[in-house]
Design a protein around this motif. Structure first.
Motif, PDB file in Angstrom:
ATOM      1  N   LEU A  51     -28.208 -49.152 -72.505  1.00 13.84           N
ATOM      2  CA  LEU A  51     -28.971 -48.951 -71.267  1.00 13.84           C
ATOM      3  C   LEU A  51     -29.100 -47.472 -70.939  1.00 13.84           C
ATOM      4  CD1 LEU A  51     -27.542 -51.918 -69.183  1.00 13.84           C
ATOM      5  CD2 LEU A  51     -29.880 -51.675 -70.015  1.00 13.84           C
ATOM      6  N   ARG A  52     -28.056 -46.710 -71.235  1.00 16.19           N
ATOM      7  CA  ARG A  52     -28.151 -45.261 -71.034  1.00 16.19           C
ATOM      8  C   ARG A  52     -29.183 -44.654 -71.970  1.00 16.19           C
ATOM      9  NH1 ARG A  52     -21.806 -43.339 -70.532  1.00 16.19           N
ATOM     10  NH2 ARG A  52     -21.597 -43.687 -68.274  1.00 16.19           N
ATOM     11  N   ALA A  53     -29.246 -45.167 -73.201  1.00 21.88           N
ATOM     12  CA  ALA A  53     -30.234 -44.664 -74.171  1.00 21.88           C
ATOM     13  C   ALA A  53     -31.654 -44.987 -73.715  1.00 21.88           C
ATOM     14  CB  ALA A  53     -29.962 -45.259 -75.549  1.00 21.88           C
ATOM     15  N   ILE A  54     -31.859 -46.178 -73.171  1.00 21.73           N
ATOM     16  CA  ILE A  54     -33.184 -46.568 -72.657  1.00 21.73           C
ATOM     17  C   ILE A  54     -33.572 -45.698 -71.477  1.00 21.73           C
ATOM     18  CG2 ILE A  54     -34.483 -48.438 -71.549  1.00 21.73           C
ATOM     19  CD1 ILE A  54     -32.741 -50.395 -73.233  1.00 21.73           C
ATOM     20  N   ASN A  55     -32.605 -45.443 -70.592  1.00 17.34           N
ATOM     21  CA  ASN A  55     -32.754 -44.448 -69.518  1.00 17.34           C
ATOM     22  C   ASN A  55     -33.961 -44.716 -68.607  1.00 17.34           C
ATOM     23  OD1 ASN A  55     -31.885 -42.163 -68.125  1.00 17.34           O
ATOM     24  ND2 ASN A  55     -33.233 -40.800 -69.294  1.00 17.34           N
ATOM     25  N   ASN A  56     -34.225 -45.986 -68.319  1.00 17.17           N
ATOM     26  CA  ASN A  56     -35.324 -46.365 -67.401  1.00 17.17           C
ATOM     27  C   ASN A  56     -36.687 -45.821 -67.839  1.00 17.17           C
ATOM     28  OD1 ASN A  56     -33.506 -47.715 -65.723  1.00 17.17           O
ATOM     29  ND2 ASN A  56     -33.157 -45.930 -64.429  1.00 17.17           N
ATOM     30  N   ASN A  57     -36.881 -45.717 -69.142  1.00 15.67           N
ATOM     31  CA  ASN A  57     -38.124 -45.126 -69.647  1.00 15.67           C
ATOM     32  C   ASN A  57     -39.212 -46.152 -69.977  1.00 15.67           C
ATOM     33  OD1 ASN A  57     -37.604 -42.341 -69.497  1.00 15.67           O
ATOM     34  ND2 ASN A  57     -36.315 -42.441 -71.334  1.00 15.67           N
ATOM     35  N   ASN A  58     -38.990 -47.401 -69.576  1.00 18.11           N
ATOM     36  CA  ASN A  58     -40.028 -48.403 -69.763  1.00 18.11           C
ATOM     37  C   ASN A  58     -40.124 -49.265 -68.505  1.00 18.11           C
ATOM     38  OD1 ASN A  58     -40.979 -51.303 -70.712  1.00 18.11           O
ATOM     39  ND2 ASN A  58     -41.728 -49.853 -72.239  1.00 18.11           N
ATOM     40  N   PRO A  59     -41.323 -49.448 -67.956  1.00 14.57           N
ATOM     41  CA  PRO A  59     -41.468 -50.188 -66.695  1.00 14.57           C
ATOM     42  C   PRO A  59     -41.238 -51.686 -66.821  1.00 14.57           C
ATOM     43  CG  PRO A  59     -43.628 -49.634 -67.595  1.00 14.57           C
ATOM     44  CD  PRO A  59     -42.624 -48.932 -68.450  1.00 14.57           C
ATOM     45  N   TYR A  60     -41.114 -52.193 -68.061  1.00 14.41           N
ATOM     46  CA  TYR A  60     -40.951 -53.628 -68.262  1.00 14.41           C
ATOM     47  C   TYR A  60     -39.542 -53.989 -68.720  1.00 14.41           C
ATOM     48  CZ  TYR A  60     -45.941 -52.927 -68.055  1.00 14.41           C
ATOM     49  OH  TYR A  60     -47.192 -52.533 -67.653  1.00 14.41           O
ATOM     50  N   ILE A  61     -38.614 -53.065 -68.499  1.00 16.00           N
ATOM     51  CA  ILE A  61     -37.188 -53.302 -68.711  1.00 16.00           C
ATOM     52  C   ILE A  61     -36.490 -53.052 -67.381  1.00 16.00           C
ATOM     53  CG2 ILE A  61     -35.110 -52.515 -69.906  1.00 16.00           C
ATOM     54  CD1 ILE A  61     -36.918 -51.770 -72.282  1.00 16.00           C
ATOM     55  N   VAL A  62     -35.565 -53.928 -67.015  1.00 15.26           N
ATOM     56  CA  VAL A  62     -34.917 -53.840 -65.708  1.00 15.26           C
ATOM     57  C   VAL A  62     -34.342 -52.442 -65.479  1.00 15.26           C
ATOM     58  CG1 VAL A  62     -32.922 -54.645 -64.384  1.00 15.26           C
ATOM     59  CG2 VAL A  62     -34.409 -56.294 -65.494  1.00 15.26           C
ATOM     60  N   GLN A  63     -34.615 -51.889 -64.302  1.00 15.59           N
ATOM     61  CA  GLN A  63     -34.191 -50.530 -63.976  1.00 15.59           C
ATOM     62  C   GLN A  63     -32.702 -50.487 -63.652  1.00 15.59           C
ATOM     63  OE1 GLN A  63     -36.233 -48.763 -60.666  1.00 15.59           O
ATOM     64  NE2 GLN A  63     -35.283 -46.769 -60.951  1.00 15.59           N
ATOM     65  N   ILE A  64     -32.037 -49.462 -64.160  1.00 12.43           N
ATOM     66  CA  ILE A  64     -30.610 -49.249 -63.916  1.00 12.43           C
ATOM     67  C   ILE A  64     -30.440 -48.095 -62.929  1.00 12.43           C
ATOM     68  CG2 ILE A  64     -28.384 -48.734 -64.976  1.00 12.43           C
ATOM     69  CD1 ILE A  64     -29.665 -51.436 -65.792  1.00 12.43           C
ATOM     70  N   TYR A  65     -29.693 -48.350 -61.843  1.00 10.15           N
ATOM     71  CA  TYR A  65     -29.476 -47.315 -60.838  1.00 10.15           C
ATOM     72  C   TYR A  65     -28.314 -46.389 -61.208  1.00 10.15           C
ATOM     73  CZ  TYR A  65     -32.511 -50.240 -57.908  1.00 10.15           C
ATOM     74  OH  TYR A  65     -33.560 -50.970 -57.414  1.00 10.15           O
ATOM     75  N   SER A  66     -27.269 -46.956 -61.783  1.00  9.68           N
ATOM     76  CA  SER A  66     -26.112 -46.148 -62.176  1.00  9.68           C
ATOM     77  C   SER A  66     -25.250 -46.938 -63.151  1.00  9.68           C
ATOM     78  CB  SER A  66     -25.274 -45.752 -60.947  1.00  9.68           C
ATOM     79  OG  SER A  66     -24.754 -46.907 -60.310  1.00  9.68           O
ATOM     80  N   THR A  67     -24.379 -46.217 -63.881  1.00 11.22           N
ATOM     81  CA  THR A  67     -23.444 -46.863 -64.809  1.00 11.22           C
ATOM     82  C   THR A  67     -22.061 -46.280 -64.581  1.00 11.22           C
ATOM     83  OG1 THR A  67     -23.737 -45.237 -66.571  1.00 11.22           O
ATOM     84  CG2 THR A  67     -25.260 -47.115 -66.543  1.00 11.22           C
ATOM     85  N   SER A  68     -21.047 -46.976 -65.095  1.00 14.46           N
ATOM     86  CA  SER A  68     -19.685 -46.451 -65.004  1.00 14.46           C
ATOM     87  C   SER A  68     -19.617 -45.131 -65.750  1.00 14.46           C
ATOM     88  CB  SER A  68     -18.690 -47.460 -65.581  1.00 14.46           C
ATOM     89  OG  SER A  68     -19.081 -47.862 -66.875  1.00 14.46           O
ATOM     90  N   SER A  75     -13.143 -51.801 -67.831  1.00 16.18           N
ATOM     91  CA  SER A  75     -14.194 -52.671 -67.306  1.00 16.18           C
ATOM     92  C   SER A  75     -15.458 -51.877 -66.999  1.00 16.18           C
ATOM     93  CB  SER A  75     -13.699 -53.380 -66.036  1.00 16.18           C
ATOM     94  OG  SER A  75     -14.686 -54.278 -65.567  1.00 16.18           O
ATOM     95  N   PRO A  76     -16.247 -51.548 -68.029  1.00 13.16           N
ATOM     96  CA  PRO A  76     -17.495 -50.830 -67.774  1.00 13.16           C
ATOM     97  C   PRO A  76     -18.450 -51.682 -66.944  1.00 13.16           C
ATOM     98  CG  PRO A  76     -17.410 -51.590 -70.041  1.00 13.16           C
ATOM     99  CD  PRO A  76     -16.064 -51.850 -69.452  1.00 13.16           C
ATOM    100  N   TYR A  77     -19.326 -51.023 -66.206  1.00 18.93           N
ATOM    101  CA  TYR A  77     -20.284 -51.752 -65.367  1.00 18.93           C
ATOM    102  C   TYR A  77     -21.553 -50.940 -65.230  1.00 18.93           C
ATOM    103  CZ  TYR A  77     -19.224 -48.426 -61.660  1.00 18.93           C
ATOM    104  OH  TYR A  77     -19.089 -47.265 -60.935  1.00 18.93           O
ATOM    105  N   PHE A  78     -22.584 -51.581 -64.713  1.00 20.35           N
ATOM    106  CA  PHE A  78     -23.790 -50.858 -64.337  1.00 20.35           C
ATOM    107  C   PHE A  78     -24.429 -51.571 -63.147  1.00 20.35           C
ATOM    108  CE2 PHE A  78     -24.767 -53.747 -67.837  1.00 20.35           C
ATOM    109  CZ  PHE A  78     -25.848 -54.480 -67.365  1.00 20.35           C
ATOM    110  N   VAL A  79     -25.225 -50.810 -62.393  1.00 18.89           N
ATOM    111  CA  VAL A  79     -25.907 -51.337 -61.218  1.00 18.89           C
ATOM    112  C   VAL A  79     -27.393 -51.402 -61.542  1.00 18.89           C
ATOM    113  CG1 VAL A  79     -26.376 -51.057 -58.752  1.00 18.89           C
ATOM    114  CG2 VAL A  79     -24.190 -50.260 -59.716  1.00 18.89           C
ATOM    115  N   MET A  80     -27.999 -52.574 -61.362  1.00 21.75           N
ATOM    116  CA  MET A  80     -29.411 -52.753 -61.727  1.00 21.75           C
ATOM    117  C   MET A  80     -30.200 -53.365 -60.572  1.00 21.75           C
ATOM    118  SD  MET A  80     -29.105 -55.997 -64.328  1.00 21.75           S
ATOM    119  CE  MET A  80     -28.214 -57.486 -63.867  1.00 21.75           C
ATOM    120  N   GLU A  81     -31.509 -53.221 -60.651  1.00 23.84           N
ATOM    121  CA  GLU A  81     -32.373 -53.776 -59.622  1.00 23.84           C
ATOM    122  C   GLU A  81     -32.308 -55.304 -59.626  1.00 23.84           C
ATOM    123  OE1 GLU A  81     -36.522 -52.912 -60.259  1.00 23.84           O
ATOM    124  OE2 GLU A  81     -36.258 -52.907 -62.428  1.00 23.84           O
TER     125      GLU A  81
END
Length: 231
Positions: A51-68, A75-81
């Protein structure tokens, strides 16, 4: 009518939505964005890295607000829309929306494959519907990223939705397979396309059956996009 205090208390509460094979989903309220979001706690470190590699660079992949901060953490995590529902619970009412869904998912997969990322778990429950009939790809718990075509050995125990896994991947899981001249990356890419095609067929048949239309029309531009993705 709810008081302001009741509404504020609701926003502060965290609500566990789902326990999945690769983590837990928790709904939270992001005050800075004034909207609800989802935290996913995942034991799969690679999911956060992809998800970090994708880096919100495509509008048709769920957007990530932040990651651990530490992907090696316990326990890694991420926050998504947060969307409205997944594709399993969505009914197509218009041909234009169906076509928009097709082109959105093709764009997402084309983007991932150019980055040498394969999803490996394409299924209706991993496609999220947002307001305005927007569709976004989700759940990268089974995804892998290739550094080159032969840098990843076949993994026998990844999780997937059995109804959407391609026949050749099932065969590879259950038999000893000599890869020979086959490219690991290309086999997985074609498996993604097979899974996506099955989703497309199911969505199309469901739509035409609901509308009681006997003849199916597919835009030739859409077919060309599918062809371009497979070569």
């Amino acid at each position: 009518m709810k008081s302001n205090d009741e509404e504020e208390n609701k926003k502060k509460r965290r609500k566990t939505i789902q326990h999945t094979y690769n983590g837990k989903l928790v709904e939270i309220y992001l005050k800075e964005k004034e909207k609800y979001a989802i935290i996913k706690y995942t034991p799969i470190h690679a999911e956060v890295q992809i998800l970090r590699a994708i880096n919100n660079n495509n509008p048709y992949i769920v957007q990530i607000y932040s990651t651990s901060n530490d992907c090696i953490s316990f326990s890694p995590y991420f926050v998504m829309e947060k969307g409205i529902c997944d594709l399993q619970h969505y009914i197509f009412e218009e041909q234009e929306v169906l076509t928009n869904f097709f082109t959105s998912m093709l764009d997402a997969i084309k983007f991932l494959h150019k980055m040498h990322i394969v999803h490996r778990d394409l299924a209706p429950q991993n496609i999220i519907v947002f307001e305005g009939n927007k569709f976004k790809l989700n759940d990268f718990g089974s995804a892998i990223k290739f550094d080159d075509e032969e840098s990843f050995k076949f993994e026998h125990n990844f999780n997937y939705n059995s109804g959407y896994i391609s026949p050749e991947i099932i065969a590879l899981e259950n038999t000893k397979f000599d890869w020979g001249l086959y490219s690991h990356m290309n086999v997985y890419k074609r498996a993604d396309i097979w899974s996506l095609s099955k989703i497309f067929v199911e969505a199309t048949l469901s739509f035409y059956n609901k509308k009681k239309i006997s003849r199916c029309y597919i835009d030739p531009v859409f077919l060309k996009n599918v062809y371009d993705l497979t070569i």
